[in-house]
Design a protein around this motif. Structure first.
Motif, PDB file in Angstrom:
ATOM      1  N   SER A   2     -11.896 -98.481 -41.658  1.00 52.37           N
ATOM      2  CA  SER A   2     -10.814 -98.955 -42.273  1.00 52.37           C
ATOM      3  C   SER A   2      -9.726 -98.528 -41.134  1.00 52.37           C
ATOM      4  O   SER A   2      -8.564 -99.244 -41.469  1.00 52.37           O
ATOM      5  CB  SER A   2     -10.584 -97.994 -43.325  1.00 52.37           C
ATOM      6  OG  SER A   2     -10.683 -96.521 -43.224  1.00 52.37           O
ATOM      7  N   GLU A   3      -9.901 -97.765 -40.125  1.00 53.89           N
ATOM      8  CA  GLU A   3      -8.670 -97.555 -39.291  1.00 53.89           C
ATOM      9  C   GLU A   3      -8.545 -98.527 -38.161  1.00 53.89           C
ATOM     10  O   GLU A   3      -7.881 -98.518 -37.231  1.00 53.89           O
ATOM     11  CB  GLU A   3      -8.816 -96.215 -38.647  1.00 53.89           C
ATOM     12  CG  GLU A   3      -8.654 -95.047 -39.834  1.00 53.89           C
ATOM     13  CD  GLU A   3      -7.305 -95.197 -40.716  1.00 53.89           C
ATOM     14  OE1 GLU A   3      -6.598 -95.494 -39.856  1.00 53.89           O
ATOM     15  OE2 GLU A   3      -7.458 -95.011 -41.837  1.00 53.89           O
ATOM     16  N   GLU A   4      -9.688 -99.253 -38.050  1.00 53.82           N
ATOM     17  CA  GLU A   4      -9.625-100.238 -36.867  1.00 53.82           C
ATOM     18  C   GLU A   4      -9.993-101.866 -37.248  1.00 53.82           C
ATOM     19  O   GLU A   4      -9.908-102.652 -36.488  1.00 53.82           O
ATOM     20  CB  GLU A   4     -10.723 -99.678 -35.931  1.00 53.82           C
ATOM     21  CG  GLU A   4     -12.083 -99.550 -36.642  1.00 53.82           C
ATOM     22  CD  GLU A   4     -13.271 -98.802 -35.762  1.00 53.82           C
ATOM     23  OE1 GLU A   4     -12.872 -98.285 -34.744  1.00 53.82           O
ATOM     24  OE2 GLU A   4     -14.424 -98.835 -36.095  1.00 53.82           O
ATOM     25  N   SER A  32      -8.385-104.042 -38.954  1.00 52.97           N
ATOM     26  CA  SER A  32      -7.174-105.107 -38.705  1.00 52.97           C
ATOM     27  C   SER A  32      -6.978-105.400 -37.087  1.00 52.97           C
ATOM     28  O   SER A  32      -6.833-106.620 -36.675  1.00 52.97           O
ATOM     29  CB  SER A  32      -5.825-104.430 -39.011  1.00 52.97           C
ATOM     30  OG  SER A  32      -5.953-104.447 -40.798  1.00 52.97           O
ATOM     31  N   THR A  33      -7.323-104.328 -36.267  1.00 52.94           N
ATOM     32  CA  THR A  33      -7.145-104.486 -34.785  1.00 52.94           C
ATOM     33  C   THR A  33      -8.478-105.546 -34.693  1.00 52.94           C
ATOM     34  O   THR A  33      -8.290-106.386 -33.722  1.00 52.94           O
ATOM     35  CB  THR A  33      -7.420-103.170 -34.169  1.00 52.94           C
ATOM     36  OG1 THR A  33      -6.378-102.256 -34.399  1.00 52.94           O
ATOM     37  CG2 THR A  33      -7.274-103.359 -32.607  1.00 52.94           C
ATOM     38  N   ASP A  83      -3.398-101.471 -38.656  1.00 51.55           N
ATOM     39  CA  ASP A  83      -4.147-100.297 -38.730  1.00 51.55           C
ATOM     40  C   ASP A  83      -3.245 -99.061 -38.781  1.00 51.55           C
ATOM     41  O   ASP A  83      -4.027 -98.032 -39.412  1.00 51.55           O
ATOM     42  CB  ASP A  83      -4.994-100.233 -37.531  1.00 51.55           C
ATOM     43  CG  ASP A  83      -6.385-101.277 -37.978  1.00 51.55           C
ATOM     44  OD1 ASP A  83      -6.948-101.195 -38.765  1.00 51.55           O
ATOM     45  OD2 ASP A  83      -7.083-101.822 -36.725  1.00 51.55           O
ATOM     46  N   LYS A 105      -0.805 -99.732 -42.473  1.00 48.02           N
ATOM     47  CA  LYS A 105      -1.220-100.360 -43.564  1.00 48.02           C
ATOM     48  C   LYS A 105      -0.262-100.853 -44.424  1.00 48.02           C
ATOM     49  O   LYS A 105      -0.222-101.247 -45.653  1.00 48.02           O
ATOM     50  CB  LYS A 105      -1.961 -99.165 -44.348  1.00 48.02           C
ATOM     51  CG  LYS A 105      -2.944 -98.587 -43.525  1.00 48.02           C
ATOM     52  CD  LYS A 105      -4.047 -99.612 -43.405  1.00 48.02           C
ATOM     53  CE  LYS A 105      -5.095 -98.701 -42.372  1.00 48.02           C
ATOM     54  NZ  LYS A 105      -6.210 -99.540 -42.204  1.00 48.02           N
TER      55      LYS A 105
END
Length: 363
Positions: free
Chosen positions: A46-48, A50-51, A207, A210
């Motif tokens: 979830s922390e990467e 969008s990248t 990321d 949000k």
């Protein structure tokens, strides 16, 4: 298949075969355009995510940049049809070779998904049995999702305008700067390269923050500003100004692509990412055709400034509609809920008559 069909068509009397090969490639593009959001969701945390999606869009734009740069080099403007056919044949063989190599790599190396789901959202998505999934039912559910329907419209308006500008760019440049065909191609390349940077930065920003709706709205507004600046500076007679304004326009319009994909996944979870991105791309293609034809006619009748203002009107409408999209981040809620339940889930064990709290490990 499409690239090899085109290889066999390098003759003036086989133009229809060339178009059939191009049509085959276009069918393939339907499945390729939606890949960034799908691959990002399936493979990345979830922390990467969008990248990762923005890097997928970056790769797509890199191919477009090569398309601006390489064909004019490989196929010079010559009068001899035999020599011209030779140069076109070399370009088609190179394209077919690259496409074949990619096909072999996908067939031998590419995996459908990782063994361990990277997020709780993917755990939930995998829990749905394939036999219970209905594509038609999924489409109907998505079309009843009001925020997503608004996103379909706004995404189509923005990207459709971008397609129209890219298609008619050479014509607009030549009208104000006769004989600058080479620089027209370079300006197109500038738009794409600036867009690659914009898409990458937007993915990293998502990321970290949000802030899906806020970022999407801001980028949409800047796309409108960029289009206005481009419209009113194109005819100033300074080509370097066009390079700057076109780069600004490409930065924000292409930067919007991963934002639209990722925002759609958030609004439509747990529906398939391929379905939501497919609907977005369908909207973009439809609006792109309409805007390209319409802007061309406006330019014929009233000139390039009014033709670009025509697009600005629709970007303004899209900006307003984006403000009405409800930011219902379903995927983020699913991951947050799972993280909270996994942190400390109180349970008890009996140890020599004493009841003690115990942390329950969650998968």
């Amino acid at each position: 298949m499409g690239t090899w069909i085109k290889v066999a068509s390098v003759r003036p009397d086989l133009f229809g075969v060339t178009m059939f090969g191009q049509f085959t490639c276009s069918l393939a593009q339907v499945f390729i355009l939606g890949m960034p959001s799908r691959i990002a969701s399936v493979w990345f945390g979830s922390e990467e995510v969008s990248t990762a999606c923005s890097i997928g869009v970056f790769g797509n734009q890199l191919g477009i940049a090569i398309g601006f740069l390489v064909p004019p080099i490989l196929v010079p403007n010559v009068e001899d049809l035999d020599e011209l056919a030779h140069h076109i044949s070399i370009m088609f063989y190179m394209t077919a070779g690259v496409a074949t190599l990619l096909f072999v790599l996908v067939a031998l190396v590419f995996q459908d998904r990782p063994e361990i789901p990277p997020t709780q959202a993917q755990v939930t998505a995998r829990s749905i049995p394939p036999e219970q999934y209905s594509y038609t039912a999924s489409i109907l559910r998505l079309l009843r999702n009001r925020p997503f329907v608004l996103l379909i419209l706004t995404y189509g308006l923005n990207v459709g305008c971008f397609y129209a500008v890219g298609t008619l760019l050479n014509r607009m440049i030549i009208e104000h700067y006769p004989g600058e065909e080479v620089n027209a191609g370079r300006i197109g390349l500038t738009i794409v390269i600036a867009g690659m940077l914009g898409s990458l930065l937007c993915g990293i920003w998502l990321d970290r923050t949000k802030t899906y709706k806020q970022t999407t709205l801001a980028i949409y507004l800047m796309s409108l500003v960029g289009m206005l600046v481009f419209a009113f500076t194109l005819n100033l007679g300074h080509l370097w100004v066009v390079f700057i304004t076109a780069g600004m326009l490409g930065f924000f319009m292409t930067g919007y692509l991963p934002l639209g994909f990722e925002f759609a996944v958030e609004l439509t979870y747990p529906e398939s990412e391929g379905t939501s991105s497919g609907l977005l791309n369908c909207s973009a293609q439809v609006f792109g055709i309409i805007f390209t034809i319409s802007q061309g006619k406006v330019i014929d009748a009233f000139g390039t400034v009014k033709g670009n203002i025509f697009l600005c009107v629709f970007l303004f409408i899209g900006t307003i509609l984006t403000g009405f999209i409800k930011s219902d981040l379903r995927r983020q809620k699913a991951n947050k809920s799972a993280a909270e339940s996994a942190s400390v889930a109180p349970s008890t064990v009996q140890d020599h008559g004493v009841t003690t709290p115990m942390t329950q490990a969650q998968p």
